[in-house]
Design an enzyme around this catalytic site. Structure first.
Site, mmCIF file in Angstrom:
data_model
loop_
_atom_site.group_PDB
_atom_site.id
_atom_site.type_symbol
_atom_site.label_atom_id
_atom_site.label_comp_id
_atom_site.label_asym_id
_atom_site.label_seq_id
_atom_site.Cartn_x
_atom_site.Cartn_y
_atom_site.Cartn_z
ATOM 1 N N CYS A 161 11.086 29.842 20.209
ATOM 2 C CA CYS A 161 10.391 31.023 20.039
ATOM 3 C C CYS A 161 11.165 32.467 20.353
ATOM 4 O O CYS A 161 10.834 33.342 20.135
ATOM 5 C CB CYS A 161 9.203 30.816 21.138
ATOM 6 N N CYS A 173 3.430 25.670 25.575
ATOM 7 C CA CYS A 173 2.352 26.573 25.602
ATOM 8 C C CYS A 173 1.236 26.076 24.534
ATOM 9 O O CYS A 173 -0.142 26.450 24.772
ATOM 10 C CB CYS A 173 2.410 27.995 25.359
#
Lengths: 392, 359
Positions: free
Chosen positions: B95, B188
């Protein structure tokens, strides 16, 4: 700061603010029988009469609510339920495809939860509802239609709709028409009786009144099932203690807005025309959305090819210019506007749009600020759009 | 601004330092459980509200950027594909590499911003060198080591000189409501923390053999080799004990044959680690082997090593063997330094082996 988001909310008129403050100092629940209650009730009823007079309605037709969203929900759900109760076959709703979410989501809720069937009324490339489509739908489904809903003027692109014509067609089929006139009152002539509509939504804070008070103008012969039950206020259609200072300020604003409408439209329209001319000069490939003639005098709505509306909004905000992408969502994730999509725009054009709306405090200096800031913002937003396109 | 305490304090510090700061929250999830399921499919989860609230208290503009499609393609799909290939990816690292310091940074630069500020616990000084945080327990330099010098040149990490406790105290002092918000630990995009269940839903279950490396015997079955990680001991459910009675560990995963190979702890030991796609951030790429430390997983212990690197390979010769090195994780090279260990560079681990004499 240049404030070009009057369609979101517009500053209160000083007279409305004064009326609010003065009334807020007074004691009394308008439902009480004693002297302070009678005093409060007198304030409410005077306000009802002023609003009725300004909008071409009877006082008994004005139902006070907490604002536009409540009025729209009350009209859509209440009229649907009442009509279906009287005639169980009437479960179809005709709704324009460009309604505000307060109407749109209420209609979709009825379809999902209450078995309503929906016919969406299309619009043309300028956002104008297609009268012939309404006629055809009523010819086909007339016996099963509970009601129709079509806004007076669109909140995003500003196109003014042929409401009287739509109402006349509905009336010929015995179908009541609700119209959301939130953006229209104060900008174009609105006459409830003359329009032939059965119900009309209006709210305070779009015309110089306070946030949190509005009305549903509901024809005397129109049955409407309440959403809120309780003390039986407002013809038993909308229970709840009346907001006396809000109502007095609302009435003050409606009266001033309607009385001064022609002058307002001329003055604001001139500033708006300067804005359109300036934007076209600054960004020659900008596309003006909506009807160029039949539009609200305070509305200018553009698509900026290659840009994302939310990038432009961010950049203009940083320059002290407040405007809107026209499809606000509380979390802020931009969705392509359903209004532009209904007008036949593709996803890119829908996402590249920006709404500027003017009001009673607007000045040419604000237009100059927008026109000065726009070329650099568009250039940067295009670069950001190109980055995104290259990576997807 | 994730909605957590770190990014809120980072934003506050950047604003106080005189930067013209705009808060950005990334909408990353398409998961209907974490997003309000409404007619428009947008709108917030709690974190976006917390982030907006912090931005309002700090007094900076705040926007939500929709990066869900990019995140899904570059992080979530990559995560699934890596597991399917028998590797163990680090999605936070991916990410950073593809979203926060790529898609977000590119958009920000195009819009006229100069840098991305994040709440990562790492130091990045005027010398351009990335160092561990003073709070070694919270240090995140490992997941930032994948950034190129160009990316670092447009990055600001205001929290590297503070401990997490100091950050929380400061948040409380600044009236940021997230001061007491618990740290996030899970991946997440896997809301319930069940990575194996998530992978099963994406990749399905294909039964295969668990093979003992020593004897070559089939000692168990599994429902999909991707669900195992090198070094894993629990959850193997082996039918027969090893001859020596000692526990067995996952040694390797072979997706082509859907085989999980197990063996004794000693067989996990490696002292040579190969990496691909190296990124070298501290100065020129060294022409000869350098003596440094390497870290082989998030929160792993650093190990002395000799590192050789060229344009597409990195090899680390460890001074002592370590266990359970998984392909797909990063090998990050650090130079120990009294002012904070310096990140030299990183690579993605492809293989690891036992080269030296047995320990």
């Amino acid at each position: 700061m240049a404030y070009l988001d009057h369609a979101a909310t517009t500053p209160m008129l000083p007279e409305a603010l004064d009326a609010y403050a003065a009334t807020a100092r007074e004691l009394g629940n308008a439902s009480s029988l004693h002297a302070p209650g009678r005093h409060a009730r007198r304030r409410v009823e005077e306000s009802r009469e002023r609003i009725a007079a300004a909008l071409g309605a009877r006082p008994s037709e004005v139902i006070f609510t907490s604002g536009g969203t409540e009025s729209d929900n009350l009209a859509v759900k209440g009229i649907f339920w009442a009509r279906r109760a009287a005639e169980p076959a009437r479960t179809r709703i005709i709704a324009s495809a460009v309604e505000h979410h307060a109407v749109l989501d209420s209609v979709e809720w009825l379809a999902r939860e209450e078995g309503a069937r929906v016919t969406w009324l299309p619009v043309d490339g300028l956002g104008r509802m297609e009268v012939d489509a309404l006629r055809a739908s009523l010819d086909e489904y007339g016996d099963e239609v509970a009601f129709a809903t079509a806004m007076w003027a669109n909140n995003e692109v500003g196109t003014v709709q042929p409401v009287a014509e739509l109402a006349q067609i509905c009336a010929a089929h015995g179908v009541p028409l609700h119209t959301d006139a939130i953006q229209a009152v104060s900008q174009v002539p609105v006459d409830f009786a003359g329009s032939g509509a059965a119900a009309l939504t209006v709210t305070g804070h779009k015309l110089g009144g306070p946030i949190g008070v509005g009305a549903l103008v509901l024809g005397r012969d129109i049955e409407c099932t309440p959403l809120l039950h309780g003390g039986g206020q407002e013809r038993d259609v909308r229970s709840g203690t009346l907001d006396v200072p809000g109502i007095v300020a609302f009435a003050t604003a409606v009266e001033i807005a309607v009385k001064g409408r022609a002058e307002y439209a001329a003055r604001v329209g001139e500033i708006r025309d300067a804005l359109i001319a300036g934007v076209r000069q600054a960004v020659p490939d900008a596309i003006l959305n909506g009807d160029p003639v039949d539009r609200l005098p305070g509305n200018a709505h553009f698509s900026f090819p290659g840009c994302e509306g939310d990038a432009l909004l961010l950049l203009l905000d940083a320059q002290g210019i407040a405007c809107s992408t026209g499809s606000a969502c509380s979390a802020g994730v931009a969705q392509p506007s359903h209004v532009l999509l209904a007008m036949g725009a593709d996803d890119d054009r829908a996402r590249s749009s920006l709404r500027f709306t003017l009001g009673h405090t607007s000045t040419l200096a604000e237009v100059d600020a927008v026109v000065a800031a726009l070329p650099a913002a568009v250039e940067r937003a295009r670069r950001a759009g190109a980055v995104r396109a290259a990576r997807v | 601004m994730s909605g957590g305490v770190d990014s809120a304090v980072a934003a506050a510090r950047a604003a106080e330092a005189g930067y013209d700061v705009t808060g950005v929250h990334l909408a990353l999830s398409r998961n209907p459980q974490t997003y309000r399921s409404g007619a428009r499919g947008c709108c917030t989860l709690e974190d976006a509200r917390d982030a907006r609230r912090a931005a309002d208290v700090i007094g900076i503009p705040f926007y939500v950027w929709d990066m869900a499609d990019r995140f899904h393609a570059d992080v979530v799909d990559d995560f699934v594909a890596e597991y399917a290939a028998g590797r163990t990816p680090n999605p936070c690292l991916r990410c950073n590499e593809k979203i926060k310091f790529a898609a977000v940074l590119d958009r920000a630069l195009a819009l006229g911003f100069d840098a991305v500020v994040t709440g990562h616990h790492a130091r990045l000084g005027a010398d351009g060198l990335l160092r561990r945080s003073v709070d070694l327990g919270k240090d995140q330099s490992y997941v930032l080591a994948v950034l190129t010098r160009e990316q670092l040149a447009h990055s600001i990490f205001p929290l590297g000189d503070s401990t997490k406790a100091q950050v929380r105290e400061e948040a409380a002092r600044r009236d940021l409501a997230v001061a007491e918000k618990p740290d996030s630990h899970d991946i997440c995009f896997i809301a319930d923390g069940d990575t194996r269940g998530f992978l099963h839903s994406r990749l399905g279950g294909t039964p295969g053999d668990i093979v003992d490396a020593t004897t070559g015997e089939v000692v168990g079955t599994h429902e999909g080799a991707y669900a195992y990680t090198v070094g894993q001991r629990r959850g193997l459910d082996l039918r027969r004990p090893a001859a020596d009675g000692k526990p067995r560990y996952v040694l390797s995963i072979t997706p082509v044959t859907n085989t999980v190979t197990v063996g004794p702890a000693e067989a996990l030991e490696v002292d040579r680690v190969h990496g691909e796609r190296p990124v070298w951030t501290a100065g020129e790429v060294p022409s000869s082997e350098i003596d440094c430390e390497v870290q082989l997983r998030a929160h792993g212990e650093p190990v002395r090593a000799g590192v050789r690197v060229d344009s597409d390979r990195l090899v680390a010769e460890l001074h002592r063997p370590v266990r359970g090195i998984a392909a797909g994780q990063a090998v990050v090279a650090y130079r120990p330094d009294p002012a904070g260990d310096i990140v030299l560079g990183s690579a993605t681990i492809t293989t690891a082996e036992r080269a030296g004499a047995p320990a």
